[in-house]
Design an enzyme around this catalytic site. Sequence first.
Site, short mmCIF file in Angstrom:
data_model
loop_
_atom_site.label_atom_id
_atom_site.label_comp_id
_atom_site.label_asym_id
_atom_site.label_seq_id
_atom_site.Cartn_x
_atom_site.Cartn_y
_atom_site.Cartn_z
N SER A 1 0.54 -1.33 0.00
CA SER A 1 -0.23 0.01 -0.07
C SER A 1 0.90 1.63 0.19
CB SER A 1 -1.24 0.26 1.53
OG SER A 1 -2.00 -0.77 1.28
N ASN B 1 2.28 4.39 -5.34
CA ASN B 1 2.89 4.29 -6.08
C ASN B 1 3.25 5.75 -6.95
OD1 ASN B 1 4.60 2.60 -8.36
ND2 ASN B 1 2.04 1.02 -7.88
N CYS B 2 2.36 6.69 -7.36
CA CYS B 2 2.26 7.60 -8.31
C CYS B 2 3.38 9.14 -7.00
CB CYS B 2 1.02 8.24 -8.20
SG CYS B 2 0.57 6.61 -9.57
N ILE C 1 -9.17 -18.33 -10.05
CA ILE C 1 -7.20 -17.72 -9.90
C ILE C 1 -8.33 -16.60 -10.81
CG2 ILE C 1 -5.50 -17.30 -10.64
CD1 ILE C 1 -4.81 -20.69 -10.77
N ASP D 1 -2.17 -3.81 -13.30
CA ASP D 1 -1.28 -3.55 -14.68
C ASP D 1 -1.13 -4.79 -15.21
OD1 ASP D 1 -1.44 -0.76 -13.22
OD2 ASP D 1 0.55 -0.78 -12.90
N TYR E 1 -20.76 27.47 -12.68
CA TYR E 1 -20.09 28.69 -13.11
C TYR E 1 -20.30 29.86 -12.20
CZ TYR E 1 -19.20 33.60 -15.60
OH TYR E 1 -18.73 34.57 -15.39
#
Lengths: 558, 558
Positions: free
Chosen positions: A40, A43-44, A279, A284, A427
């Site tokens: 955990s 990554n980014c 399975i 990724d 807006y």
Amino acid sequence: MRKHIVIVGGVAGGMSAATRLRRLDEEASIVVLERSGHVSFANCGLPYHLGGVIEERSALLLQTPESLAARFALDVRVHHEVVSVDRSARTVTVRDLATGTTGELPYDALVLSPGARPVLPPVPGLEVAHTLRDVEDLDRLVAATGGARSAVVVGGGFIGVEVAENLLRLGIAVTLVEAAGQVLAPLDPEMVQPLHDVLREAGVDLALGASVERVEPADGPGGEHAVHLSDGRVVPAEVVVAAVGVRPESGLAQAAGLDVGERGGILVDESFRTSDPSIFAVGDAVEKTDGLDGSAVLVPLANTANRQGRVVADVIAGRPGRDRAVLGTAVVGVLGVAAATVGWTEKRLRAAGRPHRVVHIHPGSHAGYYPGAHPLALKLLVDPATDEILGAQAVGRDGADKRIDVIATAMAGGLTASDLAELELAYAPQFGSAKDPVNMLGWVARALAAGDVETLQWHELDDALAAGATLVDVRSPQEHADRPLPGALKLPVDELRDRLAELPAGPLVVHCEVGLRGYVAARLLAQHGREVRNLDGGYRTWRAGTAAVRGAEVSARA
Amino acid sequence: MRKHIVIVGGVAGGMSAATRLRRLDEEASIVVLERSGHVSFANCGLPYHLGGVIEERSALLLQTPESLAARFALDVRVHHEVVSVDRSARTVTVRDLATGTTGELPYDALVLSPGARPVLPPVPGLEVAHTLRDVEDLDRLVAATGGARSAVVVGGGFIGVEVAENLLRLGIAVTLVEAAGQVLAPLDPEMVQPLHDVLREAGVDLALGASVERVEPADGPGGEHAVHLSDGRVVPAEVVVAAVGVRPESGLAQAAGLDVGERGGILVDESFRTSDPSIFAVGDAVEKTDGLDGSAVLVPLANTANRQGRVVADVIAGRPGRDRAVLGTAVVGVLGVAAATVGWTEKRLRAAGRPHRVVHIHPGSHAGYYPGAHPLALKLLVDPATDEILGAQAVGRDGADKRIDVIATAMAGGLTASDLAELELAYAPQFGSAKDPVNMLGWVARALAAGDVETLQWHELDDALAAGATLVDVRSPQEHADRPLPGALKLPVDELRDRLAELPAGPLVVHCEVGLRGYVAARLLAQHGREVRNLDGGYRTWRAGTAAVRGAEVSARA
């Protein structure tokens, strides 16, 4: 009966599956096996700790085996690698990387979430290169960049540009080598040209259309490697980072006899079941289904992995679970400029021979009369037969992510390009425009669909002029003088009605700065019986497109 | 044959119609009549020039009659008021306000876009109050606030809070008087409570649940009016601004015998045709169709007006044209905090007796591990039978507008609350989260729909406890000590499995800070056979809701 669930890989998809499984099944045995030393982790965020934007390394470690045990009663084992799967016995063989011992674990359901590994091209000497996949990679790279003054980054994808930016933050001179003529392949060249500009302005030596031919390793620690490029240059670099892409980590699945696709990803059905019904695989490592044509694609994104992990937990818990095909919505920040994308690019549509209509606009990120608005480049790709939105791209200092999120949502909801005109978007002058950029895309798409205007793309201009069309710049004389498009007649749109007679016979192409006055001029001229096309996106798109081509050519020639 | 088109009102809807008509019909005669001295001015920017955020007054004047004549061959006449319509002769009588002379203009199509006028409540002395509708109003208010030190703003709607903020910028002490118990009626009280906080922190004297009973005018210029409030206070104010709402400017239409609705707006069909087929009406002056239940509503928003103006131009030019019903998507910035909304509020659903499910979450505006994330309060309202999204609200320093735009688009595309879980939204740590706040709303909605969890709203807690439920705080002891919810047992979620026996029998209500750990705890307890509800939005929503109620009560009592 207590279910035994084994999960391979403890980051996005795997851990999402594990925690959701626990919420669905308090009794199950859930073992998470992670080869690296961390689960955990963010990554980014890895490139941003490198550059010091995320100061504390600990901020990247969102959970630990201990915290996951306490909250979710998960049995999380780091430094544990699954070396084989015995499908008939339904067991996995696990090696404890700390002790070297192996053992067996039984499973009722096995979830593979091993991720993707960075590709290292077969270039002599490139084994000195760092890659950036996990916290251990980061630690090594942080150690290597301490005190370094020069670096080569190989690959101009999302990770490559993020690493380049963060190396700059460390005061390191960066050469970014990209084999294509542009960075960020998921966008079209004229859209990323502003990023080429900011990278170069920030001091990045941007080698487009170039590749690394070999690397002569440094003599010793602290020395410089000699990176030989295909353009003939030899770039010295204390640090080399390879970020040329990733490949699904499907070796274990393959060895277990599971079906693997042509692109190297594990094949799964819409419930993420592999060719073995016990399975599952997510993230990724698996091949996904393209949202537009249903083809198999690899889309290595954390949010997709998380979503898939949740779905797989549902399926294992006996609930219905399936996920949509993917559109590949993504964004990256480069030196304060965001580049966002969804769906297909123009180059991909062209390569696939799929008919498409293109719209470029350059609105402000919010109302121009309120301070702080930045120009936003937006591109929309539309199916001319059905008005389906095929893709969109946005680049700018503010509001790019918002507009792509809106368009991605419109695509998910099956709205057409014309429907974008009617969207009610929030807006106030700090946040948008009474005519929001997304609405404007819809209006242009409608005008094209209705045949109110014909447009010409930046890369079609030379051919149109060669075929005899006359180019007319409808901007002010000052704008023409400052930013000329070669060969254009000058005739400001506000004088057009009175000076129609000055225009030569034959087809016309009008252009302005961003395409809006050109559209007004084109409508006027068409109603006066002239054959006219408006240069889509105006001078700005033309300039970006031609600069991108020229930059790629220069690099390729050099 | 050359068409004669007369347009009444030269701001959003009217001018959008005029310019599009010219693009569709180069030959038509298009006359735009505007009572004030300016057309195409930036309505929504007026408060920000008052406060100096928009420094140049000229920035508000987007077009002039001259620029519109040059580009679009429009005959734009400011200071011209249409005083009557002769429907049988198809003429309008126009008064030149500069000269006082009147004349007639023929029309084939007449477009009414007169807007809405600020309501001035019938309060003795309130005629000293300024309103803020056009540039002339702004000029008067700018003159009046020069050197002023005290002001009362009557009305806490979008314009009222914007005016209050900008008066603060001028260093003026502001009392904001709002008859309801909360500002910003298009949001629910617990959602706007953070805005009450920032307004008070910035020094605004916020008088909620109070109204102005009378105003004693100042003795002379530069003196202070005495503003008598229903709470007994007398507030001195050099400047009084009334912003209690607007009323459709439908007098001309009414006098011409056109149908006007119960809410006072001009009645139009979906092509914006009035009860006279040659007369159209758009913008704030017309009644619109609610996107959820099809009822007539008044939604005075610039973007809606612009869209309608374009559609009416299409219809007059002989094209098909219709517009969707309105969702009323809107956003306002208050001292750096944005409040955005779409669709119906909880209070409106409750008043209408329409069944609904409520979801509150408090995610970060982007990934927590990346610097600069701000908490975002998000609320989703869902039809429990169909999973239809009924409305949403977002409040926070960053990303509120984006999430509401995404949800508004999902609503337009007919996506359900559960579908939000699957949206692919652009993620990089500066821009969002791998689990985007909008995805999280979808997950919670799914969990509720699946019966995985039952939630309790902040305003239902007292009744639940009175009925015998036990409240359990599953946060850490420190969190409980810092921000206690009275009467709660302390039992941190991570110790729950081991300490189940400590919980008393009977129904439980669990709560944490924002609702996430509470959800984990509720799932755990439910699987152990306990009857349990999770306090929706956790301590944070409860605190905001109860503070909003208390604030309103205090004001009402005072």
